[in-house]
Design a protein around this motif. Sequence first.
Motif, short mmCIF file in Angstrom:
data_model
loop_
_atom_site.label_atom_id
_atom_site.label_comp_id
_atom_site.label_asym_id
_atom_site.label_seq_id
_atom_site.Cartn_x
_atom_site.Cartn_y
_atom_site.Cartn_z
N THR A 120 0.85 -1.19 0.00
CA THR A 120 0.00 0.00 0.00
C THR A 120 0.89 1.23 0.00
OG1 THR A 120 -1.71 -1.16 1.23
CG2 THR A 120 -1.83 1.23 1.22
N GLN A 121 0.67 2.11 -0.94
CA GLN A 121 1.49 3.32 -1.08
C GLN A 121 0.70 4.59 -0.79
OE1 GLN A 121 4.70 2.73 -1.64
NE2 GLN A 121 4.25 0.56 -1.85
N ASP A 122 -0.44 4.45 -0.14
CA ASP A 122 -1.31 5.63 0.04
C ASP A 122 -1.04 6.42 1.32
OD1 ASP A 122 -2.34 3.96 1.97
OD2 ASP A 122 -4.30 3.73 1.04
N GLY A 123 -0.05 6.01 2.11
CA GLY A 123 0.31 6.77 3.29
C GLY A 123 -0.66 6.66 4.45
N THR A 124 -1.57 5.69 4.42
CA THR A 124 -2.58 5.57 5.47
C THR A 124 -2.11 4.69 6.63
OG1 THR A 124 -3.60 3.64 4.43
CG2 THR A 124 -4.47 5.83 3.81
N GLY A 125 -0.96 4.07 6.50
CA GLY A 125 -0.50 3.16 7.55
C GLY A 125 -1.28 1.85 7.54
N ALA A 126 -1.77 1.46 6.38
CA ALA A 126 -2.57 0.25 6.25
C ALA A 126 -1.78 -0.97 6.71
CB ALA A 126 -3.02 0.07 4.80
N ARG A 127 -2.50 -1.90 7.31
CA ARG A 127 -1.89 -3.11 7.77
C ARG A 127 -2.51 -4.32 7.09
NH1 ARG A 127 -3.31 -3.45 13.34
NH2 ARG A 127 -5.07 -2.19 12.73
N MET A 128 -1.85 -5.45 7.22
CA MET A 128 -2.42 -6.69 6.72
C MET A 128 -2.33 -7.73 7.83
SD MET A 128 0.29 -7.75 3.81
CE MET A 128 2.02 -8.01 4.14
N TYR A 129 -3.19 -8.70 7.73
CA TYR A 129 -3.28 -9.76 8.74
C TYR A 129 -2.59 -11.01 8.22
CZ TYR A 129 -5.21 -13.47 11.58
OH TYR A 129 -5.36 -14.58 12.39
N ARG A 130 -1.68 -11.52 9.01
CA ARG A 130 -0.95 -12.76 8.70
C ARG A 130 -1.81 -13.92 9.21
NH1 ARG A 130 3.32 -14.33 12.45
NH2 ARG A 130 3.68 -16.47 11.82
N THR A 131 -2.40 -14.69 8.29
CA THR A 131 -3.37 -15.71 8.68
C THR A 131 -2.75 -16.93 9.33
OG1 THR A 131 -3.35 -16.92 6.59
CG2 THR A 131 -4.89 -15.04 6.78
N GLY A 132 -1.48 -17.21 9.05
CA GLY A 132 -0.86 -18.40 9.64
C GLY A 132 -1.10 -19.59 8.79
#
Length: 132
Positions: A120-132
Amino acid sequence: HLHLPHLQHLIQAGEALTLTEPLREFFLHHPTAQLHNNYGPTETHVATAHTLPTPHTWHEPTAPIGHPIHTTSAYVLDTGLQPVPVGVPGELYLAGAGVARGYLGRPGLTASRFIANPYTQDGTGARMYRTG
């Protein structure tokens, strides 16, 4: 046999959908009904969706999870967070509007499972979830 002549859609969400023989039989007797598999761990709500074709084409015991729904992204990544080629094992990461902020009162677990989204390059600090 349960007979529901007006059934048009059966939507499953939550645990992995196992395509059992009783389920196959049910849909053979309800040929106009569609089976929808919605995948998503609690941490992301529903993240992907897939409508299964007719039961005659069900060859695997587990249904595909499908494609990301609107506002969701799915990545299969290696340990360095790089995409893996199709067919190569990796870990599923989910990102987008439905991703939780973390685990209440569990900062260590939150830090290990919810990571910055490098795609993500939008500068929002977006995160993603590592499902395992």
